[in-house]
Design a protein around this motif. Structure first.
Motif, PDB file in Angstrom:
ATOM      1  N   ALA A  15       0.640  -1.119  -0.027  1.00 18.37           N
ATOM      2  CA  ALA A  15       0.050  -0.156   0.101  1.00 18.37           C
ATOM      3  C   ALA A  15       0.819   1.262   0.061  1.00 18.37           C
ATOM      4  O   ALA A  15       0.572   2.185   0.490  1.00 18.37           O
ATOM      5  N   VAL A  16       1.991   1.172  -0.724  1.00 19.27           N
ATOM      6  CA  VAL A  16       2.724   2.444  -0.751  1.00 19.27           C
ATOM      7  C   VAL A  16       2.235   3.593  -1.359  1.00 19.27           C
ATOM      8  O   VAL A  16       2.371   4.743  -1.031  1.00 19.27           O
ATOM      9  N   ASP A  17       1.101   3.368  -2.110  1.00 16.80           N
ATOM     10  CA  ASP A  17       0.363   4.346  -2.782  1.00 16.80           C
ATOM     11  C   ASP A  17      -0.321   5.072  -1.530  1.00 16.80           C
ATOM     12  O   ASP A  17      -0.689   6.300  -1.809  1.00 16.80           O
ATOM     13  N   TYR A  18      -0.765   4.323  -0.402  1.00 18.38           N
ATOM     14  CA  TYR A  18      -1.723   5.048   0.481  1.00 18.38           C
ATOM     15  C   TYR A  18      -0.612   5.847   1.340  1.00 18.38           C
ATOM     16  O   TYR A  18      -0.995   7.005   1.500  1.00 18.38           O
ATOM     17  N   ASP A  19       0.516   5.294   1.518  1.00 17.04           N
ATOM     18  CA  ASP A  19       1.590   6.314   2.238  1.00 17.04           C
ATOM     19  C   ASP A  19       1.857   7.425   1.477  1.00 17.04           C
ATOM     20  O   ASP A  19       1.839   8.702   2.012  1.00 17.04           O
ATOM     21  N   GLU A  20       2.100   7.225   0.122  1.00 15.42           N
ATOM     22  CA  GLU A  20       2.535   8.558  -0.672  1.00 15.42           C
ATOM     23  C   GLU A  20       1.516   9.541  -0.789  1.00 15.42           C
ATOM     24  O   GLU A  20       1.607  10.724  -0.301  1.00 15.42           O
ATOM     25  N   THR A  22      -1.016   9.980   1.556  1.00 15.37           N
ATOM     26  CA  THR A  22      -1.403  10.510   2.830  1.00 15.37           C
ATOM     27  C   THR A  22      -0.313  11.573   3.073  1.00 15.37           C
ATOM     28  O   THR A  22      -0.657  12.624   3.411  1.00 15.37           O
ATOM     29  N   GLN A  23       1.034  11.286   2.774  1.00 16.39           N
ATOM     30  CA  GLN A  23       2.056  12.201   2.974  1.00 16.39           C
ATOM     31  C   GLN A  23       1.671  13.727   2.204  1.00 16.39           C
ATOM     32  O   GLN A  23       1.756  14.777   2.534  1.00 16.39           O
ATOM     33  N   ALA A  24       1.297  13.585   0.858  1.00 14.57           N
ATOM     34  CA  ALA A  24       1.095  14.546   0.049  1.00 14.57           C
ATOM     35  C   ALA A  24       0.132  15.562   0.606  1.00 14.57           C
ATOM     36  O   ALA A  24      -0.073  16.686   0.544  1.00 14.57           O
ATOM     37  N   VAL A  25      -1.072  14.794   0.709  1.00 12.81           N
ATOM     38  CA  VAL A  25      -2.269  15.559   1.199  1.00 12.81           C
ATOM     39  C   VAL A  25      -2.018  16.136   2.722  1.00 12.81           C
ATOM     40  O   VAL A  25      -2.501  17.304   2.570  1.00 12.81           O
ATOM     41  N   ALA A  26      -1.469  15.417   3.388  1.00 11.92           N
ATOM     42  CA  ALA A  26      -0.883  16.150   4.686  1.00 11.92           C
ATOM     43  C   ALA A  26      -0.334  17.250   4.547  1.00 11.92           C
ATOM     44  O   ALA A  26      -0.395  18.389   5.211  1.00 11.92           O
ATOM     45  N   LYS A  27       0.693  17.183   3.889  1.00 18.79           N
ATOM     46  CA  LYS A  27       1.508  18.287   3.580  1.00 18.79           C
ATOM     47  C   LYS A  27       0.849  19.513   2.837  1.00 18.79           C
ATOM     48  O   LYS A  27       0.761  20.680   3.330  1.00 18.79           O
ATOM     49  N   ALA A  28       0.001  19.201   1.878  1.00 22.50           N
ATOM     50  CA  ALA A  28      -0.960  20.058   1.240  1.00 22.50           C
ATOM     51  C   ALA A  28      -1.924  20.881   2.281  1.00 22.50           C
ATOM     52  O   ALA A  28      -2.172  21.957   2.139  1.00 22.50           O
ATOM     53  N   LEU A  29      -2.163  20.280   3.360  1.00 17.05           N
ATOM     54  CA  LEU A  29      -3.194  20.674   4.251  1.00 17.05           C
ATOM     55  C   LEU A  29      -2.600  21.298   5.459  1.00 17.05           C
ATOM     56  O   LEU A  29      -3.196  21.431   6.348  1.00 17.05           O
ATOM     57  N   GLY A  30      -1.303  21.044   5.481  1.00 14.95           N
ATOM     58  CA  GLY A  30      -0.584  21.853   6.514  1.00 14.95           C
ATOM     59  C   GLY A  30      -0.766  20.688   7.831  1.00 14.95           C
ATOM     60  O   GLY A  30      -0.620  21.251   9.003  1.00 14.95           O
ATOM     61  N   VAL A  31      -0.753  19.449   7.484  1.00 15.88           N
ATOM     62  CA  VAL A  31      -0.831  18.482   8.636  1.00 15.88           C
ATOM     63  C   VAL A  31       0.861  17.904   8.771  1.00 15.88           C
ATOM     64  O   VAL A  31       1.106  17.308   7.806  1.00 15.88           O
ATOM     65  N   GLU A  32       1.369  18.339   9.879  1.00 11.75           N
ATOM     66  CA  GLU A  32       2.674  17.574   9.983  1.00 11.75           C
ATOM     67  C   GLU A  32       2.686  16.198  10.645  1.00 11.75           C
ATOM     68  O   GLU A  32       2.267  16.116  11.822  1.00 11.75           O
ATOM     69  N   LEU A  33       3.116  15.352   9.746  1.00  8.03           N
ATOM     70  CA  LEU A  33       3.167  13.892  10.287  1.00  8.03           C
ATOM     71  C   LEU A  33       4.501  13.499  10.564  1.00  8.03           C
ATOM     72  O   LEU A  33       5.397  13.590   9.611  1.00  8.03           O
ATOM     73  N   ILE A  34       4.796  12.891  11.635  1.00 14.44           N
ATOM     74  CA  ILE A  34       6.339  12.393  11.882  1.00 14.44           C
ATOM     75  C   ILE A  34       6.127  11.356  11.838  1.00 14.44           C
ATOM     76  O   ILE A  34       5.575  10.706  13.123  1.00 14.44           O
ATOM     77  N   LEU A 264      -2.984  17.818  -6.753  1.00 14.99           N
ATOM     78  CA  LEU A 264      -1.770  17.282  -6.277  1.00 14.99           C
ATOM     79  C   LEU A 264      -1.518  16.525  -7.771  1.00 14.99           C
ATOM     80  O   LEU A 264      -2.403  15.983  -8.257  1.00 14.99           O
ATOM     81  N   GLU A 265      -0.274  16.048  -8.014  1.00 19.23           N
ATOM     82  CA  GLU A 265       0.169  15.279  -9.002  1.00 19.23           C
ATOM     83  C   GLU A 265      -0.260  13.795  -8.809  1.00 19.23           C
ATOM     84  O   GLU A 265       0.013  13.469  -7.778  1.00 19.23           O
ATOM     85  N   LYS A 266      -0.577  13.329  -9.890  1.00 16.61           N
ATOM     86  CA  LYS A 266      -1.032  11.830  -9.704  1.00 16.61           C
ATOM     87  C   LYS A 266       0.181  11.177  -9.283  1.00 16.61           C
ATOM     88  O   LYS A 266       0.104  10.095  -8.471  1.00 16.61           O
ATOM     89  N   ARG A 267       1.422  11.525  -9.689  1.00 12.77           N
ATOM     90  CA  ARG A 267       2.576  10.608  -9.483  1.00 12.77           C
ATOM     91  C   ARG A 267       2.822  10.643  -8.047  1.00 12.77           C
ATOM     92  O   ARG A 267       3.072   9.959  -7.171  1.00 12.77           O
ATOM     93  N   ASP A 268       2.699  11.772  -7.426  1.00 15.73           N
ATOM     94  CA  ASP A 268       2.646  11.920  -5.980  1.00 15.73           C
ATOM     95  C   ASP A 268       1.649  11.343  -4.993  1.00 15.73           C
ATOM     96  O   ASP A 268       2.070  11.158  -4.043  1.00 15.73           O
ATOM     97  N   LEU A 269       0.745  11.000  -5.669  1.00 18.19           N
ATOM     98  CA  LEU A 269      -0.388  10.461  -4.865  1.00 18.19           C
ATOM     99  C   LEU A 269      -0.399   8.788  -5.317  1.00 18.19           C
ATOM    100  O   LEU A 269      -1.319   8.169  -4.605  1.00 18.19           O
ATOM    101  N   GLY A 270       0.476   8.289  -5.781  1.00 18.60           N
ATOM    102  CA  GLY A 270       0.704   6.693  -6.200  1.00 18.60           C
ATOM    103  C   GLY A 270      -0.394   6.552  -6.996  1.00 18.60           C
ATOM    104  O   GLY A 270      -0.599   5.324  -6.875  1.00 18.60           O
ATOM    105  N   ILE A 271      -0.997   7.233  -7.827  1.00 18.19           N
ATOM    106  CA  ILE A 271      -2.185   6.854  -8.554  1.00 18.19           C
ATOM    107  C   ILE A 271      -1.410   6.034  -9.830  1.00 18.19           C
ATOM    108  O   ILE A 271      -0.518   6.594 -10.439  1.00 18.19           O
ATOM    109  N   GLY A 272      -1.878   4.914 -10.118  1.00 16.76           N
ATOM    110  CA  GLY A 272      -1.225   4.037 -11.242  1.00 16.76           C
ATOM    111  C   GLY A 272      -0.667   2.918 -10.599  1.00 16.76           C
ATOM    112  O   GLY A 272      -0.193   1.808 -11.331  1.00 16.76           O
ATOM    113  N   ARG A 273      -0.648   2.828  -9.364  1.00 17.61           N
ATOM    114  CA  ARG A 273      -0.003   1.707  -8.653  1.00 17.61           C
ATOM    115  C   ARG A 273      -0.979   0.348  -8.386  1.00 17.61           C
ATOM    116  O   ARG A 273      -0.713  -0.596  -8.352  1.00 17.61           O
TER     117      ARG A 273
END
Lengths: 288, 681, 203
Positions: A15-20, A22-34, A264-273
Motif C-alpha cells: 500500500a505504498v500508494d496510500y503512504d504517498e 497520505t504524505q502528499a495530502v497532509a503536506k498540502a493541508l498543513g498537517v505535520e506527520l512525523i 496534486l500530481e497523480k505521481r505524488d499520490l501513487g495513482i497508477g500503482r
C-alpha cells in the motif's frame, strides 16, 4: 498541527500508494506527520487470534515509541487503527493484562495517548471548510465510500460516527467536490484477513461489494484500508473468471481522491500503482 | 389456642401502677396518668414463632414499666385475636396498645379498628414489625428474639408519647378528569359518566381517538376497528356529562384526592370551535402541505387541517409551525374562504381551571423512534414501514382505502417480510422489555396481507411467539396454516435496497441457516414506548414512572390501576404495553375505582400531619419549598408558616427542613423519636 | 444427535475460563440469531455463531473448540456491533481460539493458524511484515506453490512488492514478545483453572 504518524507494514509495501498520498495530502493541508521512530507491526489479526497479550503488547510498544513524537498518533490503515484502539481499551480495562505488560514496558506511560484515524483528523482537526477552500477543482467523480469493518466496528472501541451508515469519509470527499453515492455496503466485510488463507471467501464477499458499487452507479470505490484495497483491487480478474460477472471498477484510497481535488500530481499520490487501471476514468473526467 | 386460653396463658405484669422507671415527679410533670399499655405478640403461624421465641419476648416485655398486659397468640389478626384485643382493653383498662406482628402496611387498619371497637382512640394503637424487619430476615433464633424485644421496646416508647388524634372529613368533588382520549381514556370516561358523574376528557391532539383510530382491523376476531370504536367515540362526544377538551394540555395540578384543582391550557386552534362547521373549504384552499401525523407520514395534510375524515370534534385547526400566514405574515386564504367566519388568527391559548375529585392518566403509547435502527433502514428506505403505517393502509378510511401498496411506488407488494421485536427485548437499543402486543398484531398483519394480496407471501421473523390470551394461539396458528405465513425463528441483521427490492438478511435458528429474502416491503413491529412528555405529566400529577418511563402503579399485582398519589389512576398503555382487550379491562377497572371513591359522601383525612408551633416559627418559608404537596403556606398576617391539613401527606420533609424545630409531625414528634432511639442505645 | 446433560456438565470450568478470557457471560445470549444472520462468513461455517454460543451455554466445549467457525471468524465485529444483548461475540471467538491453541487442538482449517504462526514468526524476526517471505512460506507450507504467483510481478513493477525485509521495527517489537515469553514462564504457577475440564492433553 503535529502528529506522530504510524504507517504500518502495508503502507511501506503493497500500500505504498496510500503512504504517498497520505504524505502528499497532509503536506498540502498543513498537517505535520512525523513517522514513529522504528515502528513495528501492530500484530494485526494473527496476533489477536493467537495471544491476547501479544495483541496488546505490540500496539503498546508502538504507542510508547510514538510518545516521543506527539501525544496523538495518526493511523491510516483501518486494521492497525482497530488494533491500537482495542489494545488501549484492553489495557485500560484488564488489570492482569496491564500487570503482565508492565514487566517489560513502562505501560502506564501510554495513558492519555490518542489514536486517530487520518479521516478523523482531516474532518475534525483540519475541518471540512478548509478542505473546501483548498480544493483546486471539483472532480466530477461519483464515488462510493467503503469503510469496511474495522474503521467503524465495534463503535464502542472505534468511536466512529455510525456503524451502519457512517458519513465521515463521505463528508470529506463531498467537501472536496465529489459526489458520494449513498449505498448499503459501506461497512460490509471484504474477507480481509483471508486473502491468502481462504481466497474463495474473499472472492465471494468482494464480488458482492464490487457489483453493488456498479449497480448504484459509482465510478470508483474509495477505501481507507490497505487490506480492503488489496481485496477489492487485486481480485477483480479472479472474480470475473470464477463467477463470470463484470465487476471492473477502480479502487482509490480516499487520500488519492482528496489529492486529485487538491490539484496534486497523480505521481505524488501513487495513482497508477493499483492493478485496476483508472486512466480511462480519470481521462473521461478530465483528471488525467 | 383460643382467645380465652390466650388470656389465661398471658402474663399479668407485676405492677399495674407506675413503677421502676417512672418516678412520681415524672408522672406529675407529664400531667396525666401513667399510660397503661397492652402488648400483643403475634406468632403469625410459624412466620414469626419459628425464628423468634415469642414466649420469651412476652415475658421480657411484661416486665416493662407501663406494660400492664402482655400476651402472645398464633394469629392476632384473626377474629378471635381481634376480639381478644377488644376484651383486654376493657378488662385491663388499657389506654395504649402495641401489636407486635407484621408491617403496619399489612394490618395497621385491622388493629386500629379493633382498638376503636374497644373504645380506644385508634391512633393510640401502634404496630411493632417483628416479621418483615425481624423474623423473615434473620436465621439465628437467639439474636432474632433479642431484636424483636428491642423493636417492641422502641414502639413502646413511641406509643407512650402518642396522642389521641381525630380524623377530619373532607367533601368530594364528584367529577373526574381523564387525560388522553384513546381507547383507554374514552372507555374510562364512558364508564364513569355512565355511573352518573361528570367527566372532563382531555387530549392534546386536535381530536379524540388516539392510536386505535388509526387501526384497520383488530385481533383476534379481525373486526374492523372503526366499526367497534366509532360508536364509543360518538358516545363520548355526545354524552351529556362528558366534556371534551381537545387540543389541550395539563399545566398544573394542585390539591389532593377528592379535591384537585387542575389548570388546563386550551391551545389556540386559530379557529373558533363554536363557529367551525367542519365543511373543509379552508383545507381545500390552504396552499401549504405537510406530512400527516395521523397517517404517519404516508400522506400529506394542509397547514389548516382536520386529522381525519371522521375526527371528533369535526373542527379545523391551524398548525402554526407550517402555516404560511404565521411564518410570513401573508396568506389568510382560509379566512377568505371561511363562510362561518371561524378563523381567528390572533386567538391565544386559554387557561382554564377545573375542580375534579379524581384524575385518570390514559396517555397511551408511541412507537420507537426511527433513528435507532440503522441496520434495517427504518426511516431511511420508504418501503421499510412500521406497524402503524401498515394499519393506515389496512384501514378502509386510510390513504390507500384499505389496499396494501408500497409507499415508494404504489405497487402491490408480493413478498412482504415482517420483523418482530424491533427494539423490544433489545438491550442494545435501551429497551429490555417485551412490547407484548407485537406477536399478535404481526400475525394479524400477515393474515390481512394474505387476505388483501392473495398471491402474496408473508414471512415473519420472530424470537418467541407470545400468544397468551383468549383465542390468541389459535389466531397465530391460522396465520401459519390458513394464510401461509412462513415463520422464521431468528432476528434480522440487515435490510438493504437492491434495485426495487429490499434484501432482508436474517437467520432461522431452527434450521441453523442464514435466510435471505428479496422483499417488496418490510414491516417492523417496533417497540411500544410511552408517549412523549410523560415525565413532565408525572411530575405535575406527582406520580412515579419506571425506568422505561411507563407510569408506576401502586402495586404491580394488587393495585394495578392506582398510583402512589391517592385519587390518581392509570388506564391503558401508559402503564405498560397492552392490547385493546387488556386496555378496555383496565379502563373499566380504573373507572370502578373512581366510582367507588365517588360513592362516599366524605373522605376522611389522615390526621398524622405536620403541626406548627406558631410561637417558635420565624416565618422563613423553607418548609414551603420543601413540601411536594402544596400543604405548607405562609399566613401573611401572622407571618408564620401554616399547614393545610387536608393536603399534608405526613411525609415529614418540612420538619427536616425547619431550621428552628418549630414544626413537628403529629405522633412522630422529635421527643418520641429520641425516646425510641434511646430505647435501643 | 443427543447430548446427555446434568448440572455438572452445564457450566464446566472451561466455560468459565472462556468467559473470563472474553469478559462475556454466555448466559446473556438469548439465541436470537442476529449474529448468524449478519455474519459474512456464516455460510462457510459448520456452526453458525449463535450455535457456538449455544454449545457454551450447554457446556459442550469440545463442539465449540473444535469447530471450523472459530477459525473462519474474520473478526469483522458485525455480530458484536449488532447483538441485542450486547454480547461481544468477537471476543468470545478470540477466547475460543486462544484456548484451542493453548490446549494444542488441531484446527480443522489448518492453514489459518499456520498463516498466523508464520506471520508472527516473521514479526518476531524482522519487526515488520515481509510480504514476499510470508507469501512464500505460506504457499510452501500449504503446498499451494503457485497461488497468486501471477500477481507478484505485477505488484513488483508497480513498486508494491519489496525484495528485502526491513529490520527497523525489531527493537520496538522485542519487549512485546518478551512479555509473552514471561507470561508463558509464569503460567504453570498460576492456578490451573482452565486445565481440568476437557481432559485434553496440553501441549
Amino acid at each position: 498541527m503535529k502528529y506522530a504518524y504510524y504507517p504500518g507494514c502495508s503502507l511501506h509495501a503493497t500500500a505504498v500508494d496510500y503512504d504517498e498520498s497520505t504524505q502528499a495530502v497532509a503536506k498540502a493541508l498543513g498537517v505535520e506527520l512525523i513517522e514513529v521512530p522504528d515502528w513495528s507491526c501492530c500484530g494485526s489479526t494473527p496476533a489477536h487470534c493467537t495471544d491476547e497479550l501479544l495483541a496488546a503488547a505490540l500496539p503498546a510498544q508502538n504507542l510508547l515509541a510514538a510518545k516521543a513524537v506527539a501525544d496523538q498518533v495518526v493511523v491510516c490503515c483501518s486494521a492497525c487503527f482497530s488494533r491500537f484502539k482495542f489494545a488501549q481499551k484492553h489495557i485500560e480495562e484488564k488489570d492482569d493484562l496491564r500487570a503482565q505488560l508492565s514487566e517489560t514496558m513502562p505501560i502506564d506511560e501510554i495513558e492519555g495517548m490518542q489514536v486517530r484515524h487520518l479521516i478523523d483528523v482531516l474532518v475534525r482537526d483540519v475541518g471540512l471548510e478548509k478542505i473546501e477552500q483548498a480544493k483546486q477543482c471539483d472532480p466530477q467523480l461519483k464515488v462510493v465510500c467503503y469503510y469496511g469493518c474495522l474503521l467503524t466496528r465495534p463503535p464502542k472501541v472505534t468511536e466512529w460516527d455510525d456503524p451502519e451508515d457512517p458519513q465521515m469519509m463521505d463528508d470529506l470527499l463531498r467537501a472536496a467536490g465529489m459526489e458520494t453515492i449513498d449505498w448499503p455496503f459501506k461497512t460490509e466485510c471484504c474477507g480481509a484477513t483471508f486473502a491468502l488463507t481462504r481466497t474463495d471467501i474473499v472472492l465471494r464477499l468482494t464480488a458482492e461489494i464490487l457489483q453493488m458499487a456498479r449497480e448504484v452507479g459509482a465510478d470508483c470505490i474509495s477505501v481507507a484500508c490497505p487490506l480492503c484495497h488489496a481485496n477489492l483491487d487485486m481480485r477483480q480478474d479472479d472474480i470475473r473468471k470464477k463467477f463470470g460477472v463484470e465487476c471492473d471498477i477502480p479502487i482509490f484510497y480516499f487520500t488519492q481522491l482528496l489529492g486529485l481535488a487538491l490539484g496534486l500530481e497523480k505521481r505524488d499520490l501513487g495513482i497508477g500503482r493499483a492493478l485496476v487501471n483508472c486512466d480511462e476514468l480519470l481521462t473521461a473526467k478530465g483528471l488525467a | 389456642m383460643t382467645a380465652e386460653q390466650a388470656l389465661v396463658n398471658s402474663t399479668e405484669t407485676a405492677s399495674a401502677q407506675p413503677a421502676n422507671g417512672l418516678t412520681d415527679t415524672d408522672a406529675a410533670s407529664s400531667a396525666r396518668q401513667a399510660p397503661r399499655v397492652g402488648v400483643f405478640i403475634c406468632h403469625c403461624g410459624i412466620n414469626i414463632a419459628k425464628t423468634v421465641d415469642v414466649e420469651r419476648v412476652t415475658a421480657e416485655i411484661a416486665k416493662e414499666p407501663n406494660v400492664v398486659f402482655a400476651t402472645n397468640y398464633t394469629y392476632v389478626c384473626s377474629t378471635p385475636g381481634q376480639e381478644m384485643i377488644v376484651e383486654t382493653i376493657k378488662s385491663h383498662r388499657l389506654d395504649r396498645l402495641v401489636v407486635a406482628s407484621c408491617s403496619p402496611k399489612m394490618h395497621e387498619t385491622t388493629f386500629r379498628r379493633a382498638a376503636a371497637k374497644g373504645g380506644l382512640n385508634p391512633f393510640l394503637c401502634e404496630m411493632a414489625n417483628i416479621r418483615e424487619q425481624c423474623s423473615w430476615v434473620h436465621e439465628d433464633r437467639e439474636q432474632a428474639t433479642q431484636k424483636a424485644i428491642e423493636i417492641i421496646h422502641t414502639i413502646l416508647e413511641k406509643v407512650k408519647g402518642d396522642e389521641a388524634l381525630e380524623v377530619s372529613q373532607v367533601s368530594i368533588t364528584r367529577r373526574a378528569l381523564v387525560i388522553g382520549a384513546g381507547i383507554a381514556g374514552i372507555q374510562t370516561a364512558l364508564d364513569i359518566a355512565n355511573g352518573g358523574h361528570e367527566v372532563l376528557l382531555l387530549d392534546r391532539y386536535p381530536c379524540i381517538g388516539g392510536n386505535m383510530a388509526r387501526l384497520g382491523e383488530t385481533f383476534p376476531t379481525l373486526d374492523c376497528a372503526s366499526c367497534i370504536f366509532t360508536p364509543k367515540v360518538v358516545e363520548a362526544a355526545q354524552a351529556e356529562n362528558i366534556t371534551l377538551l381537545t387540543y389541550s394540555e395539563i399545566e398544573e395540578v394542585t390539591g389532593s384526592v377528592g379535591n384537585f384543582e387542575v389548570t388546563i391550557r386550551r391551545k389556540a386552534r386559530s379557529v373558533d370551535e363554536s363557529k367551525c362547521t367542519g365543511c373543509g373549504l379552508c383545507i381545500e384552499k390552504c396552499p401549504t402541505k405537510v406530512l400527516s401525523e395521523f397517517d404517519r407520514g404516508m400522506t400529506t395534510r394542509k397547514a389548516i387541517y382536520i386529522p381525519f375524515a371522521q375526527a371528533v370534534p369535526n373542527v379545523a385547526t391551524i398548525d402554526k409551525e407550517s402555516c404560511r400566514y404565521y411564518k410570513t405574515g401573508k396568506c389568510k386564504v382560509c379566512q377568505k374562504f371561511c363562510q362561518a367566519d371561524a378563523i381567528v388568527f390572533d386567538q391565544e391559548d386559554e387557561m382554564i381551571t377545573e375542580k375534579v375529585g379524581a384524575i385518570i392518566a390514559a396517555t397511551g403509547y408511541e412507537l420507537l423512534s426511527k433513528d435507532v435502527y440503522g441496520e434495517y433502514g427504518y426511516g431511511q428506505y420508504p418501503d421499510v414501514i412500521d406497524g402503524l403505517q401498515l394499519e393506515r393502509m389496512l384501514s378502509a378510511a386510510g390513504p390507500t382505502t384499505g389496499e396494501i401498496r408500497r409507499p415508494s411506488d404504489g405497487e402491490v407488494p408480493k413478498e412482504v417480510v415482517f420483523i418482530q421485536c424491533v427494539g423490544s427485548r433489545d438491550d442494545s437499543k435501551g429497551i429490555s422489555y417485551c412490547s407484548k402486543i407485537c406477536c399478535m398484531y404481526t400475525a394479524k398483519h400477515a393474515r390481512l396481507f394474505k387476505h388483501r394480496v392473495h398471491d402474496g407471501q408473508a414471512y415473519v421473523f420472530y424470537m418467541d411467539i407470545r400468544a397468551g390470551g383468549k383465542r390468541y394461539e389459535e389466531f397465530v396458528k391460522q396465520a401459519i396454516t390458513e394464510d401461509d405465513a412462513v415463520y422464521l425463528r431468528g432476528r434480522v441483521s440487515k435490510v438493504y435496497p437492491r434495485g426495487k427490492k429490499l434484501i432482508v438478511r436474517g437467520a432461522d435458528t431452527l434450521s441453523g441457516t442464514q435466510i435471505e429474502i428479496a422483499a417488496d416491503m418490510v414491516v417492523l413491529a417496533c417497540a411500544i414506548v410511552p408517549s412523549p412528555g410523560v415525565e413532565d405529566l408525572a411530575r405535575k400529577l406527582r406520580i412515579g414512572y419506571d425506568e422505561n418511563k411507563f407510569f408506576a402503579e401502586a402495586h404491580v399485582k394488587l393495585r394495578p390501576v392506582e398510583t402512589n398519589t391517592a385519587g390518581v389512576f392509570l388506564a391503558g398503555a401508559c402503564q405498560a404495553p397492552k392490547d385493546i382487550p387488556d386496555t378496555v379491562a383496565q379502563a373499566g377497572c380504573a373507572a370502578a375505582k373512581v366510582l367507588s371513591l365517588f360513592a362516599h359522601d366524605h373522605l376522611t383525612s389522615e390526621p398524622v400531619v405536620a403541626w406548627v408551633d406558631e410561637e417558635v416559627c420565624s416565618g422563613c418559608g423553607l418548609c414551603i419549598k420543601a413540601c411536594s404537596y402544596d400543604a405548607r403556606k405562609m399566613d401573611q398576617r401572622k407571618r408564620v408558616a401554616i399547614v393545610e391539613e387536608v393536603l399534608c401527606q405526613g411525609c415529614g420533609a418540612c420538619i427536616s427542613a425547619c431550621p428552628n424545630s418549630s414544626c413537628e409531625l403529629k405522633n412522630f414528634r422529635s421527643d418520641q423519636i429520641v425516646a425510641m432511639v434511646d430505647a435501643v442505645t | 444427535m443427543k447430548y446427555v446433560l446434568d448440572q455438572e456438565k452445564i457450566r464446566p470450568d472451561l466455560v468459565r475460563t472462556i468467559e473470563r478470557l472474553s469478559g462475556e457471560d454466555v448466559r446473556q445470549c438469548y439465541q436470537c440469531g442476529k449474529c448468524s444472520a449478519g455474519c459474512p462468513i456464516a455460510a462457510d461455517m459448520d456452526l453458525p455463531p449463535n450455535q457456538v454460543m449455544r454449545m457454551l451455554q450447554l457446556g459442550l466445549t469440545d463442539e465449540a473448540l473444535d469447530s471450523r467457525t472459530i477459525w473462519l471468524c474474520a473478526s469483522c465485529e458485525t455480530c458484536t456491533t449488532r447483538c441485542p444483548r450486547e454480547v461481544d461475540l468477537a471476543a468470545v471467538m478470540d477466547a475460543l481460539r486462544h484456548e484451542a491453541l493453548r490446549q494444542g487442538r488441531k484446527s480443522p482449517i489448518r492453514q489459518i493458524p499456520f498463516f498466523n504462526r508464520t506471520f508472527l514468526r516473521l514479526i518476531k524476526k524482522y519487526g515488520r511484515v515481509f510480504e514476499m517471505e510470508l507469501i512464500g512460506r505460506f504457499n510452501v507450507g500449504t503446498l499451494h506453490f503457485f497461488k497468486d504467483v501471477t500477481k507478484a510481478p505485477r505488484l513488483f513493477f508497480r513498486g508494491r512488492l519489496k525484495l528485502w525485509p526491513s529490520f527497523k521495527g525489531r527493537k520496538t517489537a522485542r519487549p512485546a514478545f518478551q512479555a509473552v515469553k514471561n507470561a508463558q514462564r509464569h503460567e504453570p504457577a498460576e492456578p490451573p483453572a482452565a486445565d481440568e475440564s476437557a481432559g485434553n492433553p496440553t501441549p
